[in-house]
Design a protein around this motif. Structure first.
Motif, short mmCIF file in Angstrom:
data_model
loop_
_atom_site.label_atom_id
_atom_site.label_comp_id
_atom_site.label_asym_id
_atom_site.label_seq_id
_atom_site.Cartn_x
_atom_site.Cartn_y
_atom_site.Cartn_z
N UNK A 16 27.89 40.61 45.23
CA UNK A 16 28.58 41.87 45.56
C UNK A 16 30.04 41.69 45.18
N UNK A 17 30.70 42.80 44.86
CA UNK A 17 32.14 42.70 44.60
C UNK A 17 32.83 44.02 44.90
N UNK A 18 34.15 43.93 44.99
CA UNK A 18 34.99 45.13 45.09
C UNK A 18 35.91 45.15 43.89
N UNK A 19 36.33 46.33 43.50
CA UNK A 19 37.21 46.45 42.34
C UNK A 19 38.66 46.54 42.83
N UNK A 20 39.51 45.69 42.28
CA UNK A 20 40.94 45.79 42.55
C UNK A 20 41.65 46.20 41.27
N UNK A 21 42.61 47.07 41.42
CA UNK A 21 43.39 47.48 40.25
C UNK A 21 44.83 47.09 40.50
N UNK A 22 45.24 45.98 39.92
CA UNK A 22 46.58 45.45 40.20
C UNK A 22 47.18 44.88 38.93
N UNK A 23 48.51 44.87 38.92
CA UNK A 23 49.21 44.40 37.73
C UNK A 23 50.61 43.96 38.08
N UNK A 24 51.09 42.98 37.35
CA UNK A 24 52.53 42.68 37.46
C UNK A 24 53.26 43.60 36.49
N UNK A 25 54.54 43.79 36.68
CA UNK A 25 55.26 44.61 35.70
C UNK A 25 56.08 43.74 34.74
N UNK A 26 56.15 42.46 35.02
CA UNK A 26 56.80 41.52 34.07
C UNK A 26 55.83 40.37 33.86
N UNK A 27 55.61 40.02 32.61
CA UNK A 27 54.67 38.93 32.29
C UNK A 27 55.42 37.61 32.07
N UNK A 28 56.70 37.61 32.31
CA UNK A 28 57.48 36.41 31.98
C UNK A 28 58.70 36.29 32.87
N UNK A 29 59.01 35.08 33.28
CA UNK A 29 60.30 34.75 33.86
C UNK A 29 60.80 33.52 33.13
N UNK A 30 61.78 33.69 32.25
CA UNK A 30 62.38 32.60 31.50
C UNK A 30 61.33 31.78 30.73
N UNK A 31 61.01 30.58 31.22
CA UNK A 31 60.09 29.71 30.48
C UNK A 31 58.68 29.73 31.05
N UNK A 32 58.43 30.66 31.92
CA UNK A 32 57.10 30.75 32.55
C UNK A 32 56.48 32.12 32.22
N UNK A 33 55.24 32.09 31.76
CA UNK A 33 54.55 33.31 31.32
C UNK A 33 53.24 33.47 32.08
N UNK A 34 52.78 34.70 32.17
CA UNK A 34 51.47 34.99 32.76
C UNK A 34 50.58 35.65 31.70
N UNK A 35 49.29 35.35 31.74
CA UNK A 35 48.34 36.00 30.83
C UNK A 35 47.00 36.15 31.54
N UNK A 36 46.24 37.18 31.15
CA UNK A 36 44.90 37.38 31.70
C UNK A 36 44.93 37.92 33.12
N UNK A 37 43.90 37.54 33.90
CA UNK A 37 43.78 38.07 35.26
C UNK A 37 44.99 37.71 36.13
N UNK A 38 45.73 36.71 35.78
CA UNK A 38 46.95 36.39 36.54
C UNK A 38 47.95 37.54 36.46
N UNK A 39 47.84 38.34 35.39
CA UNK A 39 48.79 39.44 35.18
C UNK A 39 48.18 40.81 35.45
N UNK A 40 46.86 40.93 35.29
CA UNK A 40 46.25 42.27 35.45
C UNK A 40 44.78 42.14 35.84
N UNK A 41 44.37 42.87 36.84
CA UNK A 41 42.94 42.95 37.17
C UNK A 41 42.59 44.43 37.38
N UNK A 42 41.36 44.77 37.06
CA UNK A 42 40.99 46.18 37.14
C UNK A 42 39.49 46.32 37.13
#
Ligand SMILES: Cc1cc2nc3c(=O)[nH]c(=O)nc-3n(C[C@H](O)[C@H](O)[C@H](O)COP(=O)(O)OP(=O)(O)OC[C@H]3O[C@@H](n4cnc5c(N)ncnc54)[C@H](O)[C@@H]3O)c2cc1C
Length: 486
Positions: A263-289
């Protein structure tokens, strides 16, 4: 010291590691899990992802393992409403490739091993901090050992509960959709079982019910089973799945041989910045839907492809670090669009009011009778229409669009070990001279432009970076100078 530390060896971290390793960037890929996922999770690899895999060099292995879905068929109010035909997708890969996520990860890990890089398992990122010229990260090993590493860049591909995102303090804004969903990987047969090469969507009055084909004669079933009320229920039983199939798809269909019931629930969430200086986000770390449209994993893998060539060029010293500034705005815009589309599809499929359902079904029947609507739906799902028109890296009329894979002679831009722009021009002599001025940034030999009278610089990820008239060599040089350190 590895130039890049990737946290998370799901499909996104693996894609990024493959790309960086191909570009000869020193990379470490860690994952806290003892083993890769064994479940099918994301089932579709779409056309644009396959096109990008061409550059990576692993499309063949995916095509051999997957099953080609030729379209989707929507039913509602007891009749066929129509649906997109994937052969309309303007891509060499005009289908949805059905392949369980466990196989996707296995094939990517094999591809990565070909570059001499292995996933480091049972290694967890526990903390990190940034300095002016690097990132200090603390890793915990399964045997209790603590390791302190310094890396030039840290990339969080660590999924929806991302420690990297938490460490950056970036809000994951959004909501949870209201329904509880059931998922079953099973075998289907009997009277009324849908064809094994198409996605079947039943917009039933009690809620949506979708059947996806899986290689090996299996199927994934997904359906709503009421409103989510916060209570944790046991996994569904085969009898529950059978009752749902009979009620929503057809009483003659039999289910058997379950390998995954959940079973699962759907979450719709996102960051608005994918980067802070030398650190980046990609994939589900940045967006789920919502999984509607099957875009989650594809979008994440394309985040990785977007980031890889930029990191490689900057780490080589061929491009200025400001090249990295384009990653977050480009992928943030795509993430917003994907969330919006998936949210709309889910809202449309989960309408509960009978009158609204009847209006929806009539409207869909009309719309899906129009070839232009069907083509548009297929193009959106396949992600071939994604582009970066508003990017700081897109200069000139038509810049930002996907370059034409269908008529580009030679290997696609970005193939091979050097992430360089490819110049498409009519004047080979001037093109060669430009290549000579920016040897690390542009491939030395220009290609004939299939659009006469135009000059294009195509990025290693296959999007037009610069577009101008055929003789606008000064503007092309300015563009490359801006990207590079020259
Ligand atoms: C039940 C289910 C069904 C789904 N169905 C679909 C679908 O039909 N279509 C679709 O597109 N998507 C679907 N998804 C979503 C899809 O699985 C994700 O989009 C995809 O897995 C994202 O990949 P990722 O690499 O970003 O993250 P993940 O696959 O979540 O990988 C993250 C990795 O990071 C590791 N990790 C986390 N924290 C740390 C840490 N601190 N240190 C080290 N490692 C860490 C984890 O162990 C994990 O291996 C589904 C997901 C689920 C759960």
């Amino acid at each position: 010291m590895a130039d890049v530390l990737i946290v998370g060896a799901g499909p996104v971290g693996l894609t990024l590691a493959c790309e960086l390793a191909r570009y000869r960037v020193g990379v470490r890929l860690i994952d806290r899990a003892r083993q890769a996922t064994r479940t099918s999770k994301a089932l579709v690899v779409w056309s644009r992802t396959l096109e990008l895999m061409d550059r990576m060099g692993c499309t063949e292995a995916f095509l051999a393992a997957g099953l080609r879905a030729r379209g989707a068929i929507l039913r509602g109010g007891g009749r066929v409403l129509g649906g997109p035909d994937f052969s309309d997708i303007a891509s060499p890969y005009a289908f949805g490739l059905m392949i369980p996520q466990s196989d996707t990860e296995r094939l990517l890990a094999e591809h990565l091993r070909g570059f001499g890089v292995a996933v480091e398992r049972e290694v967890e990122l526990t903390a990190f901090s940034q300095t002016a010229d690097g990132v200090e990260a603390r890793l915990a090993h399964a045997d209790g050992r603590e390791e302190q590493v310094t890396t030039a860049y840290l990339i969080g591909c660590d999924g929806a509960h991302s420690a990297v995102r938490h460490g950056l303090g970036l809000p994951f804004q959004g909501t949870a959709q209201g329904d509880e969903w059931l998922l079953a990987d099973i075998r289907l047969d009997g009277v009324g079982a849908p064809p094994g090469d198409a996605i079947a969507v039943y917009l039933h009055q009690d809620g949506p019910f979708v059947i996806f084909p899986i290689p090996g004669g299996r199927a994934r079933v997904v359906a709503t089973v009421g409103r989510a009320d916060g209570r944790v229920r046991p996994d569904p039983t085969l009898a529950e799945v059978q009752a749902l199939v009979a009620a929503r798809a057809g009483p003659g269909i039999r289910v058997s041989d379950p390998v995954w019931l959940s079973r699962f629930r759907i979450h719709e969430r996102k960051v608005s910045e994918y980067r802070r200086d030398r650190v980046f986000l990609a994939g589900d770390a940045a967006h789920i839907h919502s999984p509607a449209g099957g875009q989650g994993m594809n979008t994440g893998m394309q985040d990785a492809v977007n980031l890889a060539w930029k990191l490689a060029l900057v780490l080589r010293g061929t491009a200025a670090p400001r090249l990295l500034d384009s990653y977050s705005p480009e992928r943030n815009a795509v993430g917003e669009m994907v969330l919006r589309n998936a949210g709309r599809l889910t809202a449309m499929a989960t309408l509960a009011n009978p009158l609204a359902q009847s209006v929806r079904n009539r409207a869909l029947r009309l719309l899906l009778s129009l070839p232009a609507v069907r083509r548009r739906m297929a193009a959106t799902m396949s992600e071939i229409e994604i582009g970066y028109p508003a990017s700081p890296l897109s200069v000139g009329s038509g810049a930002g669009r996907r370059w034409r894979p269908e008529d580009a002679a030679g290997p696609p831009p970005g193939a091979g070990a050097d992430p360089r722009f490819v110049l498409y021009a009519a004047d080979a002599e001037s093109g060669t001279a430009l290549g000579g001025r920016f040897p690390g940034l542009v491939q030395p030999v220009p290609r004939k432009n299939p659009e006469p009278g135009r000059l294009h610089l195509v990025r290693p990820d296959g999007y037009v970076g610069f577009a101008a008239g055929a003789a606008d060599w000064d503007a092309a040089a300015r563009y490359l100078k801006e990207c590079g350190t020259a």
